[in-house]
Design a protein around this motif. Structure first.
Motif, PDB file in Angstrom:
ATOM      1  N   GLY A 138      36.868  47.037  37.258  1.00 29.78           N
ATOM      2  CA  GLY A 138      37.960  47.409  36.352  1.00 29.78           C
ATOM      3  C   GLY A 138      39.328  47.064  36.885  1.00 29.78           C
ATOM      4  O   GLY A 138      40.327  47.695  36.525  1.00 29.78           O
ATOM      5  N   SER A 139      39.407  46.038  37.723  1.00 30.14           N
ATOM      6  CA  SER A 139      40.684  45.668  38.320  1.00 30.14           C
ATOM      7  C   SER A 139      41.686  45.217  37.270  1.00 30.14           C
ATOM      8  O   SER A 139      41.329  44.601  36.261  1.00 30.14           O
ATOM      9  CB  SER A 139      40.464  44.541  39.333  1.00 30.14           C
ATOM     10  N   LEU A 140      42.963  45.513  37.542  1.00 31.46           N
ATOM     11  CA  LEU A 140      44.046  45.049  36.686  1.00 31.46           C
ATOM     12  C   LEU A 140      44.629  43.731  37.178  1.00 31.46           C
ATOM     13  O   LEU A 140      45.639  43.263  36.650  1.00 31.46           O
ATOM     14  CB  LEU A 140      45.157  46.100  36.628  1.00 31.46           C
ATOM     15  N   LEU A 141      44.014  43.136  38.171  1.00 28.78           N
ATOM     16  CA  LEU A 141      44.483  41.855  38.682  1.00 28.78           C
ATOM     17  C   LEU A 141      44.033  40.746  37.733  1.00 28.78           C
ATOM     18  O   LEU A 141      42.841  40.485  37.589  1.00 28.78           O
ATOM     19  CB  LEU A 141      43.930  41.594  40.075  1.00 28.78           C
ATOM     20  N   VAL A 142      44.998  40.097  37.106  1.00 31.30           N
ATOM     21  CA  VAL A 142      44.690  39.013  36.172  1.00 31.30           C
ATOM     22  C   VAL A 142      44.673  37.698  36.946  1.00 31.30           C
ATOM     23  O   VAL A 142      45.702  37.286  37.487  1.00 31.30           O
ATOM     24  CB  VAL A 142      45.730  38.936  35.042  1.00 31.30           C
ATOM     25  N   PRO A 143      43.537  37.011  37.048  1.00 31.73           N
ATOM     26  CA  PRO A 143      43.511  35.734  37.777  1.00 31.73           C
ATOM     27  C   PRO A 143      44.512  34.747  37.185  1.00 31.73           C
ATOM     28  O   PRO A 143      44.564  34.557  35.962  1.00 31.73           O
ATOM     29  CB  PRO A 143      42.072  35.247  37.597  1.00 31.73           C
ATOM     30  N   GLN A 144      45.302  34.144  38.059  1.00 32.01           N
ATOM     31  CA  GLN A 144      46.350  33.229  37.626  1.00 32.01           C
ATOM     32  C   GLN A 144      45.924  31.786  37.854  1.00 32.01           C
ATOM     33  O   GLN A 144      45.395  31.441  38.917  1.00 32.01           O
ATOM     34  CB  GLN A 144      47.639  33.505  38.397  1.00 32.01           C
ATOM     35  N   ALA A 145      46.182  30.945  36.872  1.00 30.05           N
ATOM     36  CA  ALA A 145      45.792  29.536  36.990  1.00 30.05           C
ATOM     37  C   ALA A 145      46.440  28.878  38.204  1.00 30.05           C
ATOM     38  O   ALA A 145      45.824  28.051  38.879  1.00 30.05           O
ATOM     39  CB  ALA A 145      46.166  28.789  35.712  1.00 30.05           C
ATOM     40  N   HIS A 146      47.702  29.265  38.526  1.00 33.32           N
ATOM     41  CA  HIS A 146      48.347  28.623  39.666  1.00 33.32           C
ATOM     42  C   HIS A 146      47.789  29.123  40.991  1.00 33.32           C
ATOM     43  O   HIS A 146      48.020  28.516  42.025  1.00 33.32           O
ATOM     44  CB  HIS A 146      49.874  28.800  39.622  1.00 33.32           C
TER      45      HIS A 146
END
Length: 439
Positions: A104-112
């Protein structure tokens, strides 16, 4: 700022920073001991060295050591996924991101952060994390139409209501009035010797704008042989933009004056990120920088804050995390903090009503964090994420306190360079500056 660009180059966009996953709730969180935070700093130091050698296996070993100390820190797993992806182990990286998703992490994987990943599974993980984000709390303070600014620093004159924003790429400072209208205030030329403006502070006592500037390949007119490792601190007239004083960093080695804070007695404290040093300057004719924490003491000192009474400096560093420096003794102390709290990646750092407020511009799309301090200012007792993954975020950098609000740069777009050139306008965005209540 440069930490982002440096580590991006080392890991093809791998910038370790914190996560909005800190303990919440009424019960007192379990704390890391001083020995544990020291060991964690050692693990991050080994991580930084391994990334410099592009030794991904050693980097993963360093992350194993960090996880053994604080396995509840989701930023460590996010960084693990980055290292795996950079090393060509995409399936394993996706497995780590899937583990964060299941938690349930709020870390959104970033494309960069993951330029070698992509595809349906990566897109699914991004969408799932975004769906879990809380509603944004920040409101837009003003917008700057110039897409090529690439801003990093911001300051504020509370009397006139003017904001000052620095442009890394265009080597200038713009002034923004109460109505949101912007004008060029100070532009680099032969008389002011301005490099890329980074940290900035308005000095009400002297009616001056202080700007830390450093030379880098992302600034217009950069010449390696002429500019490499150059940095200076500038005192600028906030009305005319004229230079009042310039204090170059002239000791041997490379320098990057990154952020600064003004003490009640008028002294300025500045981080030199390249030298790993914290400096003090008392403005005036013949003034020289004095070392508060010697070169090499920090891995990459960035944001800096000062307690209201001027007694304790706080420094954000990739290796050490958050460090307190009582100015009476100048004895450095890494701040113990709750387990699971990521403290190794703040860019902007501010002291507000007995707490530190940090701008974390990395893992999961960026966040604004409040870190409550013990009464003696010697430890972090509670961590609260105030904003995470705002739709305007594209590497938020620094802010400025305006009463009980933080006004901050939401989309610096620091990674908007390719092959030594800035992205074309269609790949850039107007600059959004947001306001967040700290109440």
């Amino acid at each position: 700022m440069r930490r982002l660009l440096l580590l991006a180059a080392l890991l093809t966009a791998c910038t370790p920073r914190g996560a909005p996953s800190e303990p919440t709730g009424e019960a007192a969180p379990a704390m890391l001991s001083e020995a544990e935070v020291g060991a964690l700093a050692g693990a991050y130091g080994k991580l930084g060295g391994s990334l410099g050698r592009q030794d991904h296996a050693a980097g993963l070993a360093a992350l194993d050591a960090a996880a053994a100390i604080d396995g509840s820190n989701q930023a460590i797993d996010y960084l693990r996924a980055q290292v795996l992806a950079a090393g060509g182990r995409g399936e394993e990286a996706l497995a780590v991101l899937s583990r964060l998703d299941a938690a349930g992490s709020l870390l959104v994987p970033q494309a960069h952060d993951f330029p070698k990943l992509g595809g349906l599974e990566f897109d699914r993980l991004v969408a799932a994390a975004r769906a879990r984000l809380p509603a944004p709390k920040s409101a837009r303070a003003f917008t700057l139409a110039d897409r090529a600014l690439i801003p990093e620093g911001i300051a504020h004159d509370p009397r006139s209501g003017t904001f000052f924003v620095g442009s890394i790429y265009k080597r200038k400072v713009v002034a923004v009035d109460r109505a949101g209208a912007a004008r060029d205030l100070a532009v680099a030329d032969a008389t002011n010797g301005l490099y890329s403006p980074l940290g900035m502070k308005f000095d009400a006592r002297r009616n001056s704008l202080w700007v830390a500037s450093a030379a880098g390949p992302e600034m217009q007119g950069y010449v390696e042989a002429e500019h490499r490792g150059k940095a200076a601190l500038h005192e600028i007239d906030p009305s005319t933009g004229q230079s009042r004083a310039r204090y170059p960093r002239e000791s041997a080695g490379r320098h990057l004056l990154n952020d600064l804070v003004i003490a009640p007695d008028g002294a300025l404290y500045v981080t030199d990120s390249e030298a790993g040093e914290v400096l003090m300057l008392r403005p005036g004719p013949g003034a020289q920088f004095e070392s508060v924490a010697p070169a090499g003491e920090f891995g990459y000192p960035n944001g800096i804050a000062l307690s209201d009474d001027g007694s304790v400096l706080f420094v954000a560093d990739f290796v050490r995390g958050l460090t307190a420096i009582p100015l009476a003794t100048r004895q450095l102390r890494v701040l113990p903090h709750p387990r699971g709290a990521a403290t190794h990646g703040f860019d902007g750092l501010y002291f507000h009503r007995g707490a530190l407020v940090g701008v974390d511009n990395g893992a999961g799309g960026g966040r604004i964090v409040r870190l409550e301090l013990a009464p003696d200012l010697g430890s972090i007792v509670q961590v609260k994420v105030l904003e995470a993954g705002h739709p305007d975020f594209l590497i938020p950098t620094t802010g400025v306190l305006d009463g009980d609000s933080l006004v901050y740069i939401a989309n610096s777009q620091l990674r908007s360079f390719e092959g030594g050139q800035i992205f074309p306008p269609e790949r850039l965005f107007p600059v959004q500056v947001l306001r967040l209540s700290l109440r």
